[in-house]
Design an enzyme around this catalytic site. Structure first.
Site, PDB file in Angstrom:
ATOM      1  N   ARG A 107       8.384  -6.940  -7.868  1.00 41.14           N
ATOM      2  CA  ARG A 107       8.142  -5.574  -7.871  1.00 41.14           C
ATOM      3  C   ARG A 107       8.480  -4.893  -6.479  1.00 41.14           C
ATOM      4  O   ARG A 107       8.347  -5.439  -5.679  1.00 41.14           O
ATOM      5  CB  ARG A 107       6.608  -4.935  -8.178  1.00 41.14           C
ATOM      6  CG  ARG A 107       6.520  -3.492  -7.975  1.00 41.14           C
ATOM      7  CD  ARG A 107       4.979  -3.188  -8.184  1.00 41.14           C
ATOM      8  NE  ARG A 107       4.548  -1.971  -8.184  1.00 41.14           N
ATOM      9  CZ  ARG A 107       4.425  -1.064  -9.136  1.00 41.14           C
ATOM     10  NH1 ARG A 107       4.565  -1.609 -10.388  1.00 41.14           N
ATOM     11  NH2 ARG A 107       4.065   0.258  -8.916  1.00 41.14           N
ATOM     12  N   HIS A 134      12.227  -0.080 -15.193  1.00 39.59           N
ATOM     13  CA  HIS A 134      10.446  -0.396 -15.222  1.00 39.59           C
ATOM     14  C   HIS A 134      10.397  -1.096 -16.654  1.00 39.59           C
ATOM     15  O   HIS A 134       9.709  -0.321 -17.426  1.00 39.59           O
ATOM     16  CB  HIS A 134       9.762   0.847 -15.043  1.00 39.59           C
ATOM     17  CG  HIS A 134       8.501   0.590 -14.648  1.00 39.59           C
ATOM     18  ND1 HIS A 134       7.860  -0.807 -14.480  1.00 39.59           N
ATOM     19  CD2 HIS A 134       7.324   1.473 -14.440  1.00 39.59           C
ATOM     20  CE1 HIS A 134       6.631  -0.786 -14.424  1.00 39.59           C
ATOM     21  NE2 HIS A 134       6.247   0.729 -14.126  1.00 39.59           N
ATOM     22  N   GLN A 137       6.845  -1.840 -18.238  1.00 36.60           N
ATOM     23  CA  GLN A 137       6.269  -0.445 -18.743  1.00 36.60           C
ATOM     24  C   GLN A 137       6.595  -0.220 -20.225  1.00 36.60           C
ATOM     25  O   GLN A 137       5.799   0.557 -20.684  1.00 36.60           O
ATOM     26  CB  GLN A 137       6.376   0.365 -17.603  1.00 36.60           C
ATOM     27  CG  GLN A 137       6.016   1.704 -18.012  1.00 36.60           C
ATOM     28  CD  GLN A 137       4.556   2.018 -17.740  1.00 36.60           C
ATOM     29  OE1 GLN A 137       4.052   1.550 -16.570  1.00 36.60           O
ATOM     30  NE2 GLN A 137       3.593   2.515 -18.530  1.00 36.60           N
ATOM     31  N   ASP A 230       6.007  11.740 -15.320  1.00 33.95           N
ATOM     32  CA  ASP A 230       5.785  10.642 -14.062  1.00 33.95           C
ATOM     33  C   ASP A 230       5.503  11.577 -13.109  1.00 33.95           C
ATOM     34  O   ASP A 230       5.678  12.772 -12.952  1.00 33.95           O
ATOM     35  CB  ASP A 230       6.902   9.678 -14.169  1.00 33.95           C
ATOM     36  CG  ASP A 230       6.654   8.842 -13.166  1.00 33.95           C
ATOM     37  OD1 ASP A 230       5.458   8.256 -12.710  1.00 33.95           O
ATOM     38  OD2 ASP A 230       7.668   7.870 -12.795  1.00 33.95           O
ATOM     39  N   CYS A 271       3.012   6.922 -17.185  1.00 37.84           N
ATOM     40  CA  CYS A 271       2.816   5.729 -16.672  1.00 37.84           C
ATOM     41  C   CYS A 271       1.814   5.318 -15.631  1.00 37.84           C
ATOM     42  O   CYS A 271       1.514   4.104 -15.181  1.00 37.84           O
ATOM     43  CB  CYS A 271       3.968   5.071 -16.060  1.00 37.84           C
ATOM     44  SG  CYS A 271       4.892   6.298 -14.958  1.00 37.84           S
ATOM     45  N   ARG A 316      -0.516  -2.562 -20.544  1.00 35.92           N
ATOM     46  CA  ARG A 316       0.464  -3.061 -19.720  1.00 35.92           C
ATOM     47  C   ARG A 316       0.143  -4.687 -19.799  1.00 35.92           C
ATOM     48  O   ARG A 316       0.935  -5.522 -19.562  1.00 35.92           O
ATOM     49  CB  ARG A 316       0.226  -2.595 -18.168  1.00 35.92           C
ATOM     50  CG  ARG A 316       0.756  -1.301 -18.050  1.00 35.92           C
ATOM     51  CD  ARG A 316       2.168  -1.105 -18.032  1.00 35.92           C
ATOM     52  NE  ARG A 316       2.989  -2.000 -17.417  1.00 35.92           N
ATOM     53  CZ  ARG A 316       3.264  -1.964 -16.093  1.00 35.92           C
ATOM     54  NH1 ARG A 316       2.578  -0.591 -15.393  1.00 35.92           N
ATOM     55  NH2 ARG A 316       3.857  -2.632 -15.309  1.00 35.92           N
TER      56      ARG A 316
END
Length: 338
Positions: A107, A134, A137, A230, A271, A316
């Site tokens: 990440r 991402h 996600q 987001d 998210c 997730r």
């Protein structure tokens, strides 16, 4: 026989609809196994490196719990823990970690970093977020939609806000691959890049998904089965916060924008983390000059019965579990992915 075995999971456009649908369905299956307390240690004895340049709540927690549930040992390597990128190159680090670990999560900032890790390490590498994409996600997001609606193809998802960030990019291409109509509502200079739009249009040509990119938030949300947003400023992004807030206030998910969908059952996705109230120091700092109580989404909508944000956040973990198990577990997965 495993179609996914030893493959990396770096970005969505590396996979077709059948492959992404398999991972979504496998994630739902693994979630059900856990709910029934049925053990599923497909990665018994494996060691997983968790390489983090950026801070994290959901991604770190999900990879850690997923690895342990699968019987693997996760080892967290933060940016201050190893020499990565400072005293030792990405390639050299990749070779060392690949010699000791069975899989690597990354990440961080540059997509090129995760691509280089995958090329040089010789083990599966999973993208836990970069500035461009991402992908873990997305498996959780579309899994949440499938749990709720019982299907994906033909749904319409509208994303409003900063349309050039990693989440918007990923939603656009993933939806296009899966046959989910994707609408992006964003100011002209915050709309997705030509490269991302072209990739999405190419995928939509095969799936029949409709793509709409508009600066009109009302047009963007009309007919949406799901509204998604987001944070307005991405991690590490250097921008004029005041200018960004003024640009995006019209794209806030509030009761008026939800009503503009003209649907009763539109679900809300985010998210996370979300600036839906004043209970964060960063959120308070941004809101103070504008006398706001929320930024990208109001607390009323965030806490509403149509909000699936915490189900989505919890998902997730099984989503990441499915990705790791499929790529590292050498499971029986027949060749049905033409």
């Amino acid at each position: 026989m495993n179609h996914f075995y030893q493959k990396s999971f770096l970005k969505e456009i590396d996979f077709n609809a059948a492959e992404l649908n398999y991972l979504i369905d496998f994630a739902i299956h693994l979630k059900q196994l856990k709910q029934k307390n049925i053990p599923h240690p497909y990665l018994q004895g494996k060691n997983i490196a968790l390489l983090f340049e950026k801070s994290s709540t959901r991604t770190r927690s999900a990879f850690t719990v997923a690895a342990i549930d699968l019987g693997a040992h996760p080892e967290f390597l933060g940016k201050n823990d190893i020499q990565f990128g400072t005293k030792e190159s990405v390639v050299d680090t990749a070779k060392i970690l690949g010699g000791m670990f069975d899989g690597i999560e990354f990440r961080g900032f540059k997509q090129q970093t995760v691509e280089t890790l995958a090329q040089a390490s010789g083990v599966p590498v999973w993208n836990g977020l970069t500035d461009e994409w991402h992908p873990t996600q997305m498996i959780a997001d579309f899994m949440t939609l499938k749990e709720h609606f019982g299907k994906l193809k033909g749904l319409t998802l509208t994303y409003v806000g900063d349309g050039r960030n990693n989440v918007a990019n990923s939603l656009l291409v993933t939806g296009a691959i899966l046959g989910v109509n994707i609408h992006i509502g964003a100011p002209t200079d915050l709309q997705p890049s030509k490269k991302v739009v072209q990739a999405a249009q190419q995928a939509a040509g095969k799936s029949g998904a409709e793509i709409l990119i508009t600066a009109d938030p009302q047009q963007a949300v009309a007919g949406a089965d799901a509204l998604y947003t987001d944070v307005w400023v991405s991690m590490g992004e250097k921008v004029d916060y005041h200018q960004r807030i003024e640009q995006l206030l019209a794209y806030q998910i509030n009761s008026e924008l939800v009503a503009a969908t003209h649907k009763q059952d539109t679900v809300i996705l985010h998210c996370l983390p979300a600036f839906h109230d004043t209970n964060t120091s960063i959120g308070r700092k941004f809101m103070a000059d504008y006398n706001l109580t929320a930024l990208e989404i109001t607390d009323e909508v965030f806490q509403s019965t149509n909000s699936l944000v915490f189900q989505e956040g919890a998902n997730r973990m099984p989503a990441i579990k499915a990705i790791m198990a499929a790529t590292l577990g050498n499971l029986f997965i027949p060749e049905i992915f033409k």
